[in-house]
Design an enzyme around this catalytic site. Structure first.
Site, PDB file in Angstrom:
ATOM      1  N   PRO L  11      -3.865  -1.173   2.922  1.00 40.48           N
ATOM      2  CA  PRO L  11      -4.053   0.034   3.723  1.00 40.48           C
ATOM      3  C   PRO L  11      -4.174   1.309   2.895  1.00 40.48           C
ATOM      4  O   PRO L  11      -3.470   1.491   1.910  1.00 40.48           O
ATOM      5  CB  PRO L  11      -2.788   0.083   4.587  1.00 40.48           C
ATOM      6  N   ASN L  12      -5.079   2.157   3.320  1.00 38.81           N
ATOM      7  CA  ASN L  12      -5.308   3.494   2.768  1.00 38.81           C
ATOM      8  C   ASN L  12      -6.046   3.495   1.444  1.00 38.81           C
ATOM      9  O   ASN L  12      -6.401   4.569   0.946  1.00 38.81           O
ATOM     10  CB  ASN L  12      -3.982   4.268   2.632  1.00 38.81           C
ATOM     11  N   ARG L  19      -9.113  11.438  -1.368  1.00 42.55           N
ATOM     12  CA  ARG L  19      -7.921  12.197  -1.021  1.00 42.55           C
ATOM     13  C   ARG L  19      -6.870  12.029  -2.129  1.00 42.55           C
ATOM     14  O   ARG L  19      -6.772  10.975  -2.728  1.00 42.55           O
ATOM     15  CB  ARG L  19      -7.303  11.674   0.300  1.00 42.55           C
ATOM     16  N   TYR L  24      -3.872   9.429  -7.245  1.00 47.99           N
ATOM     17  CA  TYR L  24      -4.520   8.125  -7.336  1.00 47.99           C
ATOM     18  C   TYR L  24      -5.805   8.135  -8.169  1.00 47.99           C
ATOM     19  O   TYR L  24      -6.510   7.133  -8.213  1.00 47.99           O
ATOM     20  CB  TYR L  24      -4.811   7.612  -5.929  1.00 47.99           C
ATOM     21  N   ASN L  75      -3.889  -5.414  -4.344  1.00 42.30           N
ATOM     22  CA  ASN L  75      -3.151  -4.158  -4.305  1.00 42.30           C
ATOM     23  C   ASN L  75      -2.734  -3.999  -2.858  1.00 42.30           C
ATOM     24  O   ASN L  75      -3.529  -3.530  -2.032  1.00 42.30           O
ATOM     25  CB  ASN L  75      -4.029  -2.991  -4.751  1.00 42.30           C
ATOM     26  N   ALA L  78       0.913  -0.007   0.958  1.00 38.61           N
ATOM     27  CA  ALA L  78       2.225   0.097   1.600  1.00 38.61           C
ATOM     28  C   ALA L  78       2.779  -1.251   2.045  1.00 38.61           C
ATOM     29  O   ALA L  78       3.988  -1.415   2.194  1.00 38.61           O
ATOM     30  CB  ALA L  78       2.139   1.045   2.800  1.00 38.61           C
ATOM     31  N   HIS L  81       5.870  -3.433   0.462  1.00 41.91           N
ATOM     32  CA  HIS L  81       7.304  -3.285   0.660  1.00 41.91           C
ATOM     33  C   HIS L  81       7.836  -3.961   1.924  1.00 41.91           C
ATOM     34  O   HIS L  81       9.025  -4.007   2.130  1.00 41.91           O
ATOM     35  CB  HIS L  81       7.645  -1.794   0.667  1.00 41.91           C
ATOM     36  N   ASP L  88       3.969 -14.806   2.665  1.00 37.57           N
ATOM     37  CA  ASP L  88       3.912 -16.211   3.067  1.00 37.57           C
ATOM     38  C   ASP L  88       2.495 -16.768   2.956  1.00 37.57           C
ATOM     39  O   ASP L  88       2.316 -17.950   2.637  1.00 37.57           O
ATOM     40  CB  ASP L  88       4.434 -16.363   4.500  1.00 37.57           C
ATOM     41  N   GLU L  99      -0.371  -9.082  -8.506  1.00 37.64           N
ATOM     42  CA  GLU L  99      -0.169  -7.862  -7.718  1.00 37.64           C
ATOM     43  C   GLU L  99      -0.369  -6.663  -8.615  1.00 37.64           C
ATOM     44  O   GLU L  99       0.220  -6.578  -9.693  1.00 37.64           O
ATOM     45  CB  GLU L  99       1.255  -7.863  -7.143  1.00 37.64           C
ATOM     46  N   HIS L 101      -0.812  -2.200  -8.913  1.00 35.39           N
ATOM     47  CA  HIS L 101      -0.626  -0.879  -8.313  1.00 35.39           C
ATOM     48  C   HIS L 101      -1.227   0.197  -9.199  1.00 35.39           C
ATOM     49  O   HIS L 101      -1.088   0.135 -10.423  1.00 35.39           O
ATOM     50  CB  HIS L 101       0.865  -0.591  -8.104  1.00 35.39           C
ATOM     51  N   LEU L 102      -1.869   1.160  -8.569  1.00 34.64           N
ATOM     52  CA  LEU L 102      -2.440   2.292  -9.313  1.00 34.64           C
ATOM     53  C   LEU L 102      -1.333   3.141  -9.929  1.00 34.64           C
ATOM     54  O   LEU L 102      -1.330   3.430 -11.119  1.00 34.64           O
ATOM     55  CB  LEU L 102      -3.277   3.160  -8.368  1.00 34.64           C
ATOM     56  N   SER L 103      -0.378   3.532  -9.111  1.00 33.64           N
ATOM     57  CA  SER L 103       0.717   4.380  -9.594  1.00 33.64           C
ATOM     58  C   SER L 103       1.879   3.496 -10.038  1.00 33.64           C
ATOM     59  O   SER L 103       1.936   2.310  -9.733  1.00 33.64           O
ATOM     60  CB  SER L 103       1.182   5.316  -8.477  1.00 33.64           C
ATOM     61  N   ARG L 108       8.733   6.028  -8.334  1.00 31.73           N
ATOM     62  CA  ARG L 108       8.558   6.788  -7.095  1.00 31.73           C
ATOM     63  C   ARG L 108       9.770   6.666  -6.162  1.00 31.73           C
ATOM     64  O   ARG L 108      10.868   6.415  -6.630  1.00 31.73           O
ATOM     65  CB  ARG L 108       7.273   6.337  -6.404  1.00 31.73           C
ATOM     66  N   ARG L 112       9.899   2.257  -2.691  1.00 31.25           N
ATOM     67  CA  ARG L 112       8.677   1.720  -3.273  1.00 31.25           C
ATOM     68  C   ARG L 112       8.947   0.832  -4.496  1.00 31.25           C
ATOM     69  O   ARG L 112       8.030   0.273  -5.079  1.00 31.25           O
ATOM     70  CB  ARG L 112       7.729   2.856  -3.694  1.00 31.25           C
TER      71      ARG L 112
END
Lengths: 148, 148, 148, 148, 148, 148, 148, 148, 148, 148, 148, 148
Positions: L11-12, L19, L24, L75, L78, L81, L88, L99, L101-103, L108, L112
């Site tokens: 998501p996002n 944005r 990011y 990635n 959200a 978490h 599963d 897995e 992650h950008l940040s 954080r 997170r």
């Protein structure tokens, strides 16, 4: 020969049908046992019943079950939440065990949601009144007679 | 007819007056019971005494109290902090119950501050030595004889 | 006169050597007791053995030990983690006590790492199978016979 | 000379008997005080009453009690659960104190079960309505007049 | 050839017998080591001693033990509660290890009850003063020489 | 003879004045020590300085202080929050110790608010930059020279 | 013109020197204030003293300090651990503030280790008896008069 | 007219019988559904099946069940532990619901022991493989057809 | 007759508009009250304003509101997070109450997210600056004048 | 001139390839370093290697890196979970740092999931065996040579 | 041109007015929307409505709002407590957002008190039934049209 | 035939580059995918891309990957978490997964730092902006093509 199943009831379950019928139903433990016996006959299973308010007697009984029993149905009552002794007994004898509860323990006080005994059982059935016992017996019979 | 009150004492309270007098006072349980009896006579209450180190025996006794008892005074000793079986027994029989403690449990180890039994009692009295029993009896007598 | 030591075993330890030998070893409790007796003879200590699955019986036994016993070895089994009644009994009688465990409780499930009884014992020995009992006896004998 | 006892009531207890009678009973604080006075006369104790919704005023009053008072009965109301200032005041003046509650705080919301004040009191009495005050006064009188 | 056992002592144990004798006894570490050596002779075990206040030196020493040592006795002192580096070292070299403590860590501050090292040891012995070392050596010798 | 005080600085404090001056100020550790020495002269105290990034070296140094030192000022840096070894060292040598911090640790990350070392010190001073050291020295001198 | 500093003392500190001298020392608050005044004269600072057992009065006083005060020394007593109102007051007026404690709060009950006020102060000084006030004043004077 | 029951399966249950047969058994979801249909015929219940990996679709389906369904059997899969949206949907439509699980969730990872959905169901059945569905159907049929 | 609403402001809100305008806006409390009064006129509600830094005064004021007030708007400031006394006061008087906050408390420090007062209010409005008061008044007026 | 990167390995990593190859792979640290060097040549980066079981030596080394190094790759081993000293060192020197792990720490014991060091690094790479180092080097090279 | 506001409703809110009217009121979502539209006309705001039981659709919709919308009103329903995806969406698009709830979530189950979404909104309004939407719209309009 | 790798974005992540570029980065997801494709060509891997804000669609896609894919890069945004459904799914299909992650999620908000998905992946890469994807692809390619 018929498989034998031990039906164990823990503390305060001797009061069933007599006290707090709105919570636990109006059947006495004997009446539930009679119904269980009927079902057991259909399923080809022999039952033995034992109720005690003493943790130690329940542990003793589980030990005795090593000889001659193929399954255990247990409603541990309040012991569900702290009797590690019963947990260890079930784990030690290695007899398939089903934990059942009359009320839905997941919908009650926070401390009733966790069972220290369920992790060493096949499974747990909770919330269906006396039917919980019947379902537990079916589950156990299925487990005992299932072809591997 | 006189109201009857059951006085229950849990594990290790049979040692009262014999061991650790600096903590629990120098009166034996029998001596406390004698004093309680005197007060009971004044209040018009009949008492029955029972002490056990066995959780199951306490549960059994609470069940038996259904017939003929109007109140229970209980010093659950160490069971205060984990015996959900006793809690459920009191809750099931529905007899007014007062939990008492010799020492001030709120001033001791962290694990002694919480009672799993007090929530199903009328109230809790803690910290006044043998007087805790007397106060508990007064509270119970008041409850039993109070005009509604 | 020989010092007397009470050897207490809690719930499920009567099954030793019979069930789950890979975890608890292949010796029965009787066999362990025999070995303990041999060592006791060497150390000039007399032993009495008691096993129970009943918390209350263990508490009773600890009380009785006040007369005539100089030490207690206890393997509380599952009671290790919740029997405050046994804790208070040991604390009340004031007899030096050693808590022992066959398996290394610090290497098992999270809830097995904490003992509510160890804080009132001289010490705790955990993880050496039947040897844990022998080491406990040595510790106790040393404590009993040590010159002050 | 008669022993003097200070009866302290914390926030919202001035509303007793007026609001929420189903929870706190139908007696006003004045009526409870009158009954307390009767009992005090019997016990040979002189009482002074003080109620405040201000934590600081309660602390001030406890300080003043150093001169002339042999005991304190306190119903700290909501301050029970967070007023460390009152706790420290009681601890500093060193006057025997009994904490009382009308309702059984152990049977209410989780946050009402813990008292930060009880650990510095002789004991706590909870759950007996206005009788809690009477029992507290008896406990205090007993403490003050007991032969050492 | 004799089995070799490494005896490791962590931070502050070099002060043994010199400081706080009431807590840790009046024997110096050298005196304890001498007694251990005597016992080792009886048991047919060769000992090497090492004490350090440096976590890294203890890790280094454990690594070196890979060559030639069949067992480790470790009193990790304060490192017991946080040195994951020592835990991983013991786990990595795979040499049987016994954790010992002079005082009963289960009877002290809350943070001393948990050992991050015990889970990778055979077992833990806690509370018997210098005897803890002797018992640890016996346990290790038994482990090393036991017939499989 | 002048009292002697050991000034200990833990990990990363050798970087003072060089890195992150906005957080830790622009003085180097040597400059702070010079200022401390000036104050020590006024107060009639002799100082010895020691900085290390090694927990073990700090423990060793504290041990050595037993001979000849009457006080310790320690800025344990990051060790504040986990070095039980340093805690035990201070506790063992029994020399009065003051814990100081340049920044206000109570206003930073949650994990920096707790000190495992402060409970065995006389007190803690936190948040005043290099002045924290001066205040710590004053507190220590006062303690050392105060008439009992 | 002299800088002005407000010296605030929270609940129960009016009892200083009178009650529990073994914990808090034998100086009264007035005596401490006198000594503070002497030091203030040396440092070129003017002091105003205020003690209250009322949280609200302390908040009011902090607000008034906006006019004319360059610093605040506060010993919040029991309010240290829960008065978010005082925290917000200090934060709102933006006057440099030092939190001080007579006893070492980090060495007492668990709940006394956390300050809700310290995070909005320059720093915290804890454990040095009346000297804590003097050190706090020095810290504040240094802050007020330091060249930027 | 026959009672209608909706059989809901949550995320990843479409993979049944295909992946990880050792954990979840070798039957596909279709095969389980066929067996359920057989039982439903015996019990006089009509079934509708729906599986989705989308939480929203399960919520939508529960809403639609308002018209015409007398019961829901749900295996929420991973949603068991966090989908408050499904919980609220069941609670809103007010149709009797039974939560079932193939594996014994009480014997798996800690996070799988808690169900956010079970508190709004009649009960929970966990651990009996495909039989869990059959038992759930029996429980529901019993509930639907039971005489009040 | 017009409905009367009491507008209560807790600690530090008297500083509004004067200190920290970037956080709390540049309006003073009086200016906010003026705007509220305008809105109240439109809505046909009479307002009374009260601000205090004293918890006890707020409790007193809430008690007084029993006579003549149909609603309360409260911004409890820091008391939001610990004043159980205010909570009990609102609960006792039974007057509809709306809790409001200038800043979005859910977006600030962890401890500001929980309100002990909101559970006894109709609702909570948080984050809209002075507008929060206006919205709260609208909510209250709506509640007061809504046809049942 | 080539950018220089320091490759730091923490406790027990010197045992790589020798012990527990099933967990950590069969390559020795030297072999991994050789492969890293090859990659470094391709990327135009010069490497320096350092391994230590001593937290203090790693802190020292990080300090030294201030002169001449543009990046750090660190596998802190067990220090990952508690060495705030290393965290502060990295934070103080301000050199871009990448934390890497051979095993997937998020799939191991609960205490291995949290890193106290990662929050002050650019990022963390975990679970790819020796490849984790290579990936870390690529990330660092990219960071060092990226056009702003 | 009129400002445009998106009104988002999460899972189960399509059932409004139909199910559980005692909790959520008797208005349908359409009826609430009609009333909102009336208010929007007065405030000079254009509204668009969207309800979904699918978290992903709500995220999509929030993304689309980037073009043309000046504000969002969201009642996230059960997603309030776990949808970090919605939180991140709101945070990413940067459109002013108001979170509203029909019921007072602070007075319900513990898990409903925390919102993961509120921290990225302007504020939260909870407990006023359909009026919560109106108040949210007023807050948003005020925010959109306020002069800077 | 080329190995196929599925690149999943949660998501996002469709908003990337548009944005919050400061957090990011300024690359769009398409631009990142293009760069990934270039690297994939070099590594001999075929890629398929999929982004969704719907948890269910990601689960569906993972299921479809069973046919024809040798690896997954995810990635989860959200969902990292809380989406046990995605966890599963990955666990069920048994395809190696990385897995990313950008940040740096470990630097954080507290919530997170924990990934419910990482425990069923090969590893996790976090903090390197778009480079995280490239490193993940390298790790996967290495895993797929590595000789056993």
């Amino acid at each position: 020969m018929l498989a034998k199943v031990l039906v164990l009831n823990g503390p305060n379950l001797n009061l069933l049908g007599v006290r707090e019928p709105d919570i636990y139903g109006s059947l006495t433990l004997d009446q539930i046992n009679d119904r269980l016996k009927e079902l057991a006959d259909q399923l080809g299973v022999e039952l033995e019943f034992f109720q005690s308010n003493h943790e130690g007697e329940l542990v003793d009984k589980i030990h005795e079950a090593v000889t001659g029993f193929q399954g255990i149905i247990i409603n541990p009552g309040a012991f569900t939440h702290y009797s590690l002794a019963i947990r260890d007994a079930i784990s030690a004898v290695g007899i398939p065990c089903v934990e059942i509860h009359l009320s839905n323990i997941h919908a009650r006080e926070e401390f009733r949601k966790q069972s220290v005994i369920a992790p060493v059982c096949i499974g747990q059935i909770s919330g269906f009144g006396e039917l919980s016992y019947m379902l537990g017996l079916r589950a156990l019979a299925d487990k005992i007679y299932e072809p591997t």
